[in-house]
Design an enzyme around this catalytic site. Structure first.
Site, mmCIF file in Angstrom:
data_model
loop_
_atom_site.group_PDB
_atom_site.id
_atom_site.type_symbol
_atom_site.label_atom_id
_atom_site.label_comp_id
_atom_site.label_asym_id
_atom_site.label_seq_id
_atom_site.Cartn_x
_atom_site.Cartn_y
_atom_site.Cartn_z
ATOM 1 N N ASP A 32 0.960 -1.476 -0.088
ATOM 2 C CA ASP A 32 -0.156 0.120 -0.251
ATOM 3 C C ASP A 32 1.050 1.242 0.092
ATOM 4 O O ASP A 32 2.142 0.989 0.377
ATOM 5 C CB ASP A 32 -0.946 0.033 1.205
ATOM 6 C CG ASP A 32 -1.909 1.235 1.197
ATOM 7 O OD1 ASP A 32 -2.432 1.467 0.079
ATOM 8 O OD2 ASP A 32 -1.971 1.649 2.188
ATOM 9 N N SER A 33 0.308 2.393 -0.292
ATOM 10 C CA SER A 33 1.124 3.723 -0.320
ATOM 11 C C SER A 33 1.457 3.996 1.099
ATOM 12 O O SER A 33 2.488 4.707 1.302
ATOM 13 C CB SER A 33 0.232 4.775 -0.915
ATOM 14 O OG SER A 33 -1.059 4.922 -0.146
ATOM 15 N N TYR A 50 -0.957 8.525 -2.457
ATOM 16 C CA TYR A 50 -0.833 8.603 -3.851
ATOM 17 C C TYR A 50 -1.987 9.003 -4.316
ATOM 18 O O TYR A 50 -2.327 9.227 -5.709
ATOM 19 C CB TYR A 50 -1.048 6.915 -4.177
ATOM 20 C CG TYR A 50 0.259 6.140 -4.114
ATOM 21 C CD1 TYR A 50 1.717 6.669 -3.562
ATOM 22 C CD2 TYR A 50 0.672 4.900 -4.731
ATOM 23 C CE1 TYR A 50 2.614 6.124 -3.311
ATOM 24 C CE2 TYR A 50 1.513 4.077 -4.581
ATOM 25 C CZ TYR A 50 2.709 4.664 -4.015
ATOM 26 O OH TYR A 50 3.772 3.952 -4.007
ATOM 27 N N GLY A 51 -3.193 9.363 -3.512
ATOM 28 C CA GLY A 51 -4.551 9.605 -4.145
ATOM 29 C C GLY A 51 -4.734 10.847 -5.379
ATOM 30 O O GLY A 51 -5.410 10.747 -6.025
ATOM 31 N N CYS A 103 -4.221 -1.646 -2.070
ATOM 32 C CA CYS A 103 -4.324 -0.163 -2.186
ATOM 33 C C CYS A 103 -5.305 0.204 -3.620
ATOM 34 O O CYS A 103 -4.907 -0.313 -4.720
ATOM 35 C CB CYS A 103 -2.896 0.605 -2.571
ATOM 36 S SG CYS A 103 -3.393 2.182 -2.910
ATOM 37 N N ASN A 104 -6.535 0.729 -3.251
ATOM 38 C CA ASN A 104 -7.468 0.828 -4.541
ATOM 39 C C ASN A 104 -6.621 1.772 -5.529
ATOM 40 O O ASN A 104 -6.945 1.696 -6.721
ATOM 41 C CB ASN A 104 -8.664 1.870 -4.111
ATOM 42 C CG ASN A 104 -9.509 0.639 -3.296
ATOM 43 O OD1 ASN A 104 -10.436 -0.051 -3.875
ATOM 44 N ND2 ASN A 104 -9.083 0.429 -1.867
ATOM 45 N N THR A 105 -5.854 3.031 -5.361
ATOM 46 C CA THR A 105 -5.470 3.819 -6.073
ATOM 47 C C THR A 105 -4.626 2.928 -7.176
ATOM 48 O O THR A 105 -4.609 3.099 -8.235
ATOM 49 C CB THR A 105 -4.785 5.038 -5.421
ATOM 50 O OG1 THR A 105 -5.644 5.474 -4.437
ATOM 51 C CG2 THR A 105 -4.383 5.864 -6.435
ATOM 52 N N GLU A 116 -3.148 8.879 7.873
ATOM 53 C CA GLU A 116 -1.744 8.872 7.819
ATOM 54 C C GLU A 116 -1.103 9.684 8.918
ATOM 55 O O GLU A 116 -0.167 9.622 9.422
ATOM 56 C CB GLU A 116 -1.101 9.456 6.606
ATOM 57 C CG GLU A 116 -1.294 8.491 5.428
ATOM 58 C CD GLU A 116 -0.678 7.218 5.209
ATOM 59 O OE1 GLU A 116 0.831 7.377 5.584
ATOM 60 O OE2 GLU A 116 -1.092 6.144 5.319
ATOM 61 N N CYS A 157 -11.225 2.654 -0.337
ATOM 62 C CA CYS A 157 -9.982 3.222 0.002
ATOM 63 C C CYS A 157 -9.419 2.216 1.332
ATOM 64 O O CYS A 157 -10.213 2.248 2.146
ATOM 65 C CB CYS A 157 -9.694 4.443 0.263
ATOM 66 S SG CYS A 157 -7.848 4.915 1.039
ATOM 67 N N THR A 158 -8.226 1.506 1.168
ATOM 68 C CA THR A 158 -8.107 0.779 2.548
ATOM 69 C C THR A 158 -7.639 1.518 3.767
ATOM 70 O O THR A 158 -7.636 0.828 4.578
ATOM 71 C CB THR A 158 -6.788 -0.104 2.208
ATOM 72 O OG1 THR A 158 -5.687 0.646 1.500
ATOM 73 C CG2 THR A 158 -7.403 -1.080 0.746
ATOM 74 N N HIS A 159 -7.453 2.796 3.413
ATOM 75 C CA HIS A 159 -7.280 3.467 4.841
ATOM 76 C C HIS A 159 -8.711 4.036 5.470
ATOM 77 O O HIS A 159 -8.790 4.013 6.594
ATOM 78 C CB HIS A 159 -6.933 5.054 4.319
ATOM 79 C CG HIS A 159 -5.291 4.738 4.195
ATOM 80 N ND1 HIS A 159 -4.639 4.191 2.961
ATOM 81 C CD2 HIS A 159 -4.436 5.399 4.813
ATOM 82 C CE1 HIS A 159 -3.453 4.649 3.034
ATOM 83 N NE2 HIS A 159 -2.990 5.478 3.996
HETATM 84 N N1 DGL Z 1 -4.841 3.177 0.790
HETATM 85 C C1 DGL Z 1 -5.016 3.648 -0.678
HETATM 86 C C2 DGL Z 1 -6.389 3.245 -1.408
HETATM 87 O O1 DGL Z 1 -6.714 2.321 -1.089
HETATM 88 C C3 DGL Z 1 -4.522 4.958 -1.169
HETATM 89 C C4 DGL Z 1 -4.277 5.988 -0.317
HETATM 90 C C5 DGL Z 1 -3.513 7.202 -0.940
HETATM 91 O O2 DGL Z 1 -2.249 7.047 -0.934
HETATM 92 O O3 DGL Z 1 -4.121 8.077 -1.365
HETATM 93 O O4 DGL Z 1 -6.739 3.944 -2.422
#
Ligand code: DGL
Length: 273
Positions: free
Chosen positions: A9-10, A41-42, A72-74, A157, A191-193
């Protein structure tokens, strides 16, 4: 040669996926990589997310991983397909890279009654259009509304996600999407966050709206994948070990990850290039 399953993940968000995967598949070995130095990364462009993700995949392959999950979805939205179709055949066609979007999409068709679904994600995931495209391939009768939530990852974060300041940004994006489509009965945390904000999000949504987070879905889908692909399963080590790597400070990662995972961990430094 056997190796660990790589989870990328990011930043810290992928830990929500790792946690559920380890619950479901406790015997396997895992290597977690968080690119915290370059997270989030978003808001980054397609090219940048793709190049960072490819570096991460190559690094995990160099650690011996036969299988990498982009938790990570992104990265799944912007890099997975190119890596699977263009890079993997050149790097090592016997290894696999999987994402988190497909398992999520497969699940939602069975749980929405109104057939109106809302997607909450990073600007990158939402602008990629991956969710509406994938959902409508499998379930053409579902109407999809999307909302980007650019402030949610920075809240996590920076460990501000339990603070009362987080409520403002949670209500802001939830109100926007539910106002645009009042028939939504299912919201996807794409988003995994976001599972780290789940308690606050549940308070912000009406009781008839279901909230879907991806951890369990991805874990179930991985278990099914390994069952269907014994040639990959046999290459995965099973000593119940887990190692953590970050591109940022090891101490900072270990202390933050310990909060998210509710247990002490040690982390090591990774250099991506
Ligand atoms: N956790 C990541 C996701 O699922 C991305 C978060 C990010 O870096 O913006 O998209």
């Amino acid at each position: 040669m056997q190796g660990s399953i790589g989870i990328f993940d990011s930043g810290y968000g992928g830990l929500t996926i790792l946690e559920q995967i380890r619950r479901k598949l406790p015997d396997y070995d895992y290597v977690y990589l968080g690119d915290n130095a370059r997270s989030p990364y978003g808001n980054r462009s397609f090219e940048v997310v793709y190049s960072f993700t490819l570096q991460a995949v190559k690094w995990l392959f160099a650690q011996g991983c036969p299988l990498v999950i982009l938790a990570c979805n992104t990265a799944s939205a912007k890099a997975l397909r190119t890596i699977q179709q263009r890079d993997l055949p050149q790097i090592d066609s016997s290894r696999r890279v999987l994402g988190v979007i497909r398992p999520t999409v497969e699940y939602i068709g069975n749980i929405t009654c109104s057939r109106h679904v809302g997607i909450l994600g990073t600007p990158g995931t939402i602008s990629s259009g991956s969710y509406p495209i994938e959902i409508n391939k499998l379930f053409p009768d579902i109407t999809v509304e999307s909302q980007d939530c650019p402030m949610w990852v920075p809240l996590v974060e920076n460990n501000e996600h339990n603070d009362c300041g987080a409520d403002y940004f949670i209500n802001k994006y939830i109100d926007r999407i539910l106002c645009r489509d009042k028939k939504i009965d299912t919201l996807i945390l794409a988003c995994t966050h976001y599972p780290l904000l789940e308690k606050k999000i549940i308070k912000a949504i009406p009781v008839n709206v279901k909230l879907v987070s991806q951890g369990i879905l991805v874990a179930d889908s991985l278990a099914d994948y390994l069952y269907r692909h014994p040639e990959i399963d046999i290459r995965c080590k099973k000593n119940s070990e887990c190692r953590f790597y970050t591109t940022e400070s090891e101490e900072k990662f270990a202390s933050m990850a310990s909060i998210f995972l509710k247990g002490k961990i040690k982390s090591e430094k990774a250099h991506l290039e």
